[in-house]
Design a protein around this motif. Sequence first.
Motif, mmCIF file in Angstrom:
data_model
loop_
_atom_site.group_PDB
_atom_site.id
_atom_site.type_symbol
_atom_site.label_atom_id
_atom_site.label_comp_id
_atom_site.label_asym_id
_atom_site.label_seq_id
_atom_site.Cartn_x
_atom_site.Cartn_y
_atom_site.Cartn_z
ATOM 1 N N ASP A 158 4.203 2.796 -4.111
ATOM 2 C CA ASP A 158 4.326 3.790 -5.179
ATOM 3 C C ASP A 158 3.899 5.200 -4.746
ATOM 4 O O ASP A 158 3.755 6.093 -5.588
ATOM 5 C CB ASP A 158 3.492 3.367 -6.387
ATOM 6 N N LEU A 159 3.707 5.406 -3.458
ATOM 7 C CA LEU A 159 3.219 6.711 -2.984
ATOM 8 C C LEU A 159 4.377 7.672 -2.701
ATOM 9 O O LEU A 159 5.483 7.269 -2.362
ATOM 10 C CB LEU A 159 2.389 6.529 -1.715
ATOM 11 N N LYS A 160 4.072 8.996 -2.838
ATOM 12 C CA LYS A 160 5.035 10.046 -2.531
ATOM 13 C C LYS A 160 4.316 11.213 -1.856
ATOM 14 O O LYS A 160 3.096 11.308 -1.898
ATOM 15 C CB LYS A 160 5.717 10.550 -3.807
ATOM 16 N N SER A 192 0.446 12.074 0.118
ATOM 17 C CA SER A 192 -0.260 10.787 0.048
ATOM 18 C C SER A 192 0.504 9.722 0.813
ATOM 19 O O SER A 192 -0.088 8.912 1.547
ATOM 20 C CB SER A 192 -0.430 10.352 -1.410
ATOM 21 N N LEU A 193 1.800 9.699 0.654
ATOM 22 C CA LEU A 193 2.625 8.736 1.375
ATOM 23 C C LEU A 193 2.492 8.942 2.880
ATOM 24 O O LEU A 193 2.328 7.972 3.639
ATOM 25 C CB LEU A 193 4.086 8.892 0.940
ATOM 26 N N THR A 219 -1.064 7.856 4.181
ATOM 27 C CA THR A 219 -1.209 6.395 4.198
ATOM 28 C C THR A 219 -0.335 5.793 5.291
ATOM 29 O O THR A 219 -0.750 4.870 6.003
ATOM 30 C CB THR A 219 -0.832 5.811 2.835
ATOM 31 N N SER A 221 0.822 -1.223 0.000
ATOM 32 C CA SER A 221 0.000 0.000 0.000
ATOM 33 C C SER A 221 0.854 1.272 0.000
ATOM 34 O O SER A 221 0.363 2.345 -0.334
ATOM 35 C CB SER A 221 -0.927 0.009 1.216
ATOM 36 N N LEU A 222 2.136 1.149 0.359
ATOM 37 C CA LEU A 222 3.018 2.315 0.430
ATOM 38 C C LEU A 222 4.001 2.377 -0.736
ATOM 39 O O LEU A 222 4.729 3.359 -0.879
ATOM 40 C CB LEU A 222 3.823 2.291 1.746
#
Length: 725
Positions: free
Chosen positions: A61-63, A66-67, A70, A58-59
């Motif tokens: 591809d986030l930046k 948003s990162l 989450t 769930s983490l």
Amino acid sequence: MGKPDGPIKLEEGWAMMEVDTNIYNMCTQKLPYDHSEQLYARYRTSLQNYIEECVVPSLKDLKGVSLLRTLCRRWQNHTLMVRWMSRIFSYLDRYYVQRHNLNSMNEVGLLVWKEVVHEVIKSRVTDAILELVERERDGEAVDCPLLKNSLATYQEVGMGLLDAYEKDFEAALLQTTAKYYKRKSAGWLETYSTPEFLSMAEACLKAEENRVDAYLHVSTRTKLLSTTETELLKEHSLSLLEKEGSGCAALLRDGKKEDLARMFRLFGRIPKGLEPMAAIFKDFVESEGMSHVRAATEAAVSKQAKEKDAGKAGKDGAAAPEHQFIRVAIDLHDTYSDYVVSYFGSASLFHKALKEAFETFCNKQIGRATVAEAMASFCDSLLRKGSTSEKLTDDEVESLLDRVVKLLAYVSDKDLFAEFYRTKLSKRLLGTHMASEELEKGVLIRLKQQCGTQFTSRMEGMVHDLAHAKDKMEEFVRWQKKRGVTLPVELNATVLTVGFWPTFKKIEPTLPEEMLMAMNQFTQFHEAINNGSRRLTWHHTHGNVLVRATYDKTYELVVTPTQATILALFNDATSLKYVEIQEATNIDSDDLERTLASLVFAKHKLLSKEPMGRTINSTDTFAYNAGFKDRMRRIRVALPPLEDRRKVKEDVGKDRVHIIQATIVRIMKSRRVMKHQELLVEVVGQTQKMFAADVKLVKKQIESLIEREFLERDEKDTAMYKYVA
């Protein structure tokens, strides 16, 4: 696993009790049926599998924001799950973990998160946080609670330590902070004045403090502020302080007090940041003081030249330019002392700078006078009755005197001030020119507090003599009545103690018979009450005689004994030659010329002279001036003042020789043996409270004491002195 929405239901409670019972049974059996080790291992494996399968993807591809959001949500779920699991496996925590010195169930949950999640995404999370921090620094609103919660993961995975927080986030924060403010300050330095730059720097420091309070750990405060201070202040300190038109000197020149206070506050935050500011303050005050010294010197020289061209003698002591300088110095001291106390936090560094600056220009020459002499003359002008053109109240005079005494702390030659002050004090006391006895005593109290008892002992003795003079005269009157003696003139004598008063020039004129009779009677009285143990010597330089003279009307003339002696000659003659007056009065030429000048050339021309002219010659003839008129009935006829500057300096020079010799003997008597250089330093140090001892003079007195066999040189080392008992 989500957080329960409400209280645990009865069925769930029984289920948890059943699980707890099963765990208890599995962990309390004897081997090989004790499954504690397997349960502990499966607990860790289960958590790790869950995180790898559900959290990490769930983490991935986030930046950015948003990162962080989450991450915070997943972290919250994880901590809640670990909390519940820890309760379920609490038996393991209480017995198995403690017995084998293992990590607790809660710690296992944190360790798994750190290894599987934190170590993998920490660089991306740090970058996302730092991006938000920089956006906030640029004025953009950011989600501070999100930042706080994100940073909480760094702190909690440390399990009580801040290693992860400091290594993985704080180091990067400090590095980016340095870069950010390095870039900002370079632009500000080119664009803004020093006050504007410092105002923005102060706002930045306040913002960083608020940042720590909002979402950073408290331990970051000192490091973050230090980094910010270094880039904003330390790296540009000299450029800001010396900036043309807006640096420290310019702010002092323009009286920008609040800007100076901010400068002091900010540069006080960096190591040794105030030292260059204090140096600029010292140089500025010294420069301003020296400019007034030069202006006063030029005015004094110009005044002396004009007086010389006009053939007029200057007044005794320092003239108006020197007095004006003292006024200016007092105002400067008030101004910059207030700066030090009110805007520079009473810092010792600035007190020292102020002291050094004033010591520089308060020990210069103002025309012919030293500042010590000018100060004594200025005090005399305030304390002498009717000598100032200004109408000052007693409170204003007292305030000025108090500030002059404070200024005396910066004068090296305090003994020179003391001698000039004592000389002028004697004239005020004996000439009845004293404006206020309370003011005189107040000055002596202040001088004693600042310079010590020895400094004022002789002055206090002078005042004491005057205070007892009235009682002695009352005793003299009773003595006369008892003996049935009546004097031809009224006598009021003041008995002075020799050690207290300055030495007076000895003048022994042939006085009128009436005056001699009164003086002889007082001499007999004095010898009688002292049983001849104290010898009385009459001084006629400071006495006053009240003479009645008839011109167009009857006048009361207040004159000196020598003036009265000359005037009395004209009771029996209308004119007398210079030689005849000298033979009749027995006054030496210098004093006779001075006295005749006061009667012929001054404002009140009681006598006339032939031939006319501006000088007194031995061939002149003097006559009663029948044309004299004045609207006043009582007239004080003053003598031209004596030039006593040279005599005072000579007396001070003699006193210094005695003090230096006594100091050398005292030091050597206690040390017995001492090296030459050490003795010089010690003597200069011990005498500096009263005067700045000249090293050459000290060396000369050492040689004098060696010649008189108080000291001797060591046979093997000529630079070593021995005290000769």
